[in-house]
Design an enzyme around this catalytic site. Structure first.
Site, PDB file in Angstrom:
ATOM      1  N   THR A 148     -44.592  57.746  23.891  1.00 57.74           N
ATOM      2  CA  THR A 148     -45.100  58.966  24.539  1.00 57.74           C
ATOM      3  C   THR A 148     -46.618  58.891  24.527  1.00 57.74           C
ATOM      4  O   THR A 148     -47.221  58.458  23.562  1.00 57.74           O
ATOM      5  CB  THR A 148     -44.642  60.218  23.748  1.00 57.74           C
ATOM      6  OG1 THR A 148     -43.255  60.405  23.954  1.00 57.74           O
ATOM      7  CG2 THR A 148     -45.397  61.466  24.194  1.00 57.74           C
ATOM      8  N   ARG A 176     -31.678  66.553  28.277  1.00 59.11           N
ATOM      9  CA  ARG A 176     -32.410  66.759  27.023  1.00 59.11           C
ATOM     10  C   ARG A 176     -33.926  66.862  27.302  1.00 59.11           C
ATOM     11  O   ARG A 176     -34.483  66.108  28.084  1.00 59.11           O
ATOM     12  CB  ARG A 176     -32.127  65.598  26.078  1.00 59.11           C
ATOM     13  CG  ARG A 176     -32.840  65.663  24.730  1.00 59.11           C
ATOM     14  CD  ARG A 176     -34.061  64.791  24.693  1.00 59.11           C
ATOM     15  NE  ARG A 176     -34.733  64.830  23.406  1.00 59.11           N
ATOM     16  CZ  ARG A 176     -35.987  64.393  23.219  1.00 59.11           C
ATOM     17  NH1 ARG A 176     -36.670  63.871  24.223  1.00 59.11           N
ATOM     18  NH2 ARG A 176     -36.560  64.480  22.044  1.00 59.11           N
ATOM     19  N   VAL A 177     -34.584  67.804  26.636  1.00 62.77           N
ATOM     20  CA  VAL A 177     -36.038  67.944  26.740  1.00 62.77           C
ATOM     21  C   VAL A 177     -36.601  67.987  25.320  1.00 62.77           C
ATOM     22  O   VAL A 177     -36.055  68.685  24.457  1.00 62.77           O
ATOM     23  CB  VAL A 177     -36.420  69.240  27.485  1.00 62.77           C
ATOM     24  CG1 VAL A 177     -37.941  69.408  27.519  1.00 62.77           C
ATOM     25  CG2 VAL A 177     -35.854  69.230  28.904  1.00 62.77           C
ATOM     26  N   GLY A 178     -37.676  67.232  25.088  1.00 64.62           N
ATOM     27  CA  GLY A 178     -38.282  67.208  23.752  1.00 64.62           C
ATOM     28  C   GLY A 178     -39.438  68.180  23.635  1.00 64.62           C
ATOM     29  O   GLY A 178     -39.485  69.218  24.307  1.00 64.62           O
ATOM     30  N   ASP A 179     -40.395  67.825  22.805  1.00 69.54           N
ATOM     31  CA  ASP A 179     -41.524  68.717  22.527  1.00 69.54           C
ATOM     32  C   ASP A 179     -42.632  68.657  23.564  1.00 69.54           C
ATOM     33  O   ASP A 179     -43.393  69.619  23.732  1.00 69.54           O
ATOM     34  CB  ASP A 179     -42.135  68.340  21.173  1.00 69.54           C
ATOM     35  CG  ASP A 179     -42.626  66.887  21.177  1.00 69.54           C
ATOM     36  OD1 ASP A 179     -41.816  66.000  21.512  1.00 69.54           O
ATOM     37  OD2 ASP A 179     -43.799  66.643  20.861  1.00 69.54           O
ATOM     38  N   THR A 199     -46.660  63.009  19.426  1.00 65.34           N
ATOM     39  CA  THR A 199     -45.636  62.026  19.726  1.00 65.34           C
ATOM     40  C   THR A 199     -44.651  61.999  18.551  1.00 65.34           C
ATOM     41  O   THR A 199     -44.934  62.554  17.504  1.00 65.34           O
ATOM     42  CB  THR A 199     -46.251  60.634  19.983  1.00 65.34           C
ATOM     43  OG1 THR A 199     -45.214  59.729  20.345  1.00 65.34           O
ATOM     44  CG2 THR A 199     -46.961  60.098  18.753  1.00 65.34           C
ATOM     45  N   GLY A 200     -43.513  61.416  18.766  1.00 61.57           N
ATOM     46  CA  GLY A 200     -42.498  61.402  17.723  1.00 61.57           C
ATOM     47  C   GLY A 200     -41.212  62.015  18.255  1.00 61.57           C
ATOM     48  O   GLY A 200     -41.093  62.292  19.453  1.00 61.57           O
ATOM     49  N   GLY A 202     -39.002  64.611  19.356  1.00 67.45           N
ATOM     50  CA  GLY A 202     -39.373  65.940  19.813  1.00 67.45           C
ATOM     51  C   GLY A 202     -38.571  67.062  19.203  1.00 67.45           C
ATOM     52  O   GLY A 202     -39.023  68.206  19.192  1.00 67.45           O
TER      53      GLY A 202
HETATM   54  N1  GLY Z   1     -41.965  63.372  21.767  1.00 70.84           N
HETATM   55  C1  GLY Z   1     -41.300  63.071  22.952  1.00 70.84           C
HETATM   56  C2  GLY Z   1     -39.908  63.509  22.993  1.00 70.84           C
HETATM   57  O1  GLY Z   1     -39.297  63.702  21.952  1.00 70.84           O
HETATM   58  O2  GLY Z   1     -39.378  63.676  24.058  1.00 70.84           O
END
Ligand code: GLY
Length: 248
Positions: A148, A176-179, A199-200, A202
């Protein structure tokens, strides 16, 4: 990870920094520099954003982006993008051309109206990401997550901005959606405090237990331009500079 790949990544990061610096030196806004740097990384296949984004379990890209400006707290974010060459441009368009904050899967007609360059799915899908997906699906490892990208900048007026762009996690479930596209979660900018791009994995960030922007006073620990308190991070970016980091 090979030495060649690492060298390529570092070269691309330098190009991203140069693209941002060049604009800041001309007096451009912090968000101009952030978007310029991010576009370079989105166009480079080494990063998990734009071309070379991670693939979902269905073998397609689903990209998220966010841009926030610290002077006014304005933000634009998008998730589930499949055709936008530079997802950060979508975040910027939402911030500047609509009265809304976040769009999920904006249609191609709307994207075209906003002046977004569109590409076929083949543009985004690289052999390396296909291989990662094959490995993840055969090992049951759905957490291949690196790459990311993000940038933060402070312009000559002292205003700051943060942007993030990602393909999420290899083999993630469709939808799916992350942070990354969540304002105040994966991306945050406030002139009074900090501009940050995370990053990481999410899933960890939206958890209330881990709200790094919680303002309760705690002692700061200083290390190399980064201040850290408990699980919170604060980056110090000198005026007129832009920062990019290679994450593990
Ligand atoms: N940090 C990016 C995600 O988890 O989508």
């Amino acid at each position: 990870d090979t030495p060649e790949r690492r060298a390529q990544v570092e070269q691309d990061l330098n190009r991203a920094l140069e693209a941002g610096y060049a604009l800041l030196e001309q007096g451009a806004l912090a968000e101009d520099a952030v978007c310029a740097a991010i576009r370079v990384m989105e166009d480079a296949p080494e990063f998990n954003a734009g071309r070379g984004a991670a693939l979902t379990s269905e073998g397609i890209v689903s990209m998220d982006s966010c841009l926030m400006t610290g002077v006014d707290g304005e933000v634009g974010s998008a998730c589930g993008l499949t055709t936008s060459k530079n997802p950060i441009n979508v975040a910027r368009a939402i911030k500047e051309k609509t009265k809304h904050v976040m769009f999920a899967k904006p249609g191609d007609n709307l994207l075209k109206e906003w002046g977004i360059e569109l590409c076929d799915s083949e543009y985004f899908i690289t052999p390396a990401r296909q291989e990662s997906l094959r490995e993840a699906q055969s090992n049951g490892d759905e957490w291949e997550k690196h790459g990311t990208i993000g940038a933060v900048a402070r312009d000559a007026s002292g205003n700051i901005a943060a942007g993030t762009s990602t393909g999420g996690i290899t083999n993630q479930m469709p939808g799916r959606v992350g942070d990354s596209p969540l304002p105040g979660c994966g991306t945050y900018a406030n002139n009074d405090s900090v501009a940050i791009s995370c990053t990481g994995i999410g899933e960890a960030f939206p958890s209330p237990r881990r709200r790094w922007h919680d303002r309760r006073p705690r002692p700061w620990r200083r290390c190399d331009g980064v201040q850290q308190r408990d699980d919170e991070l604060r980056l110090e970016v000198p005026e007129g500079q832009l920062r990019a980091e290679l994450t593990p």
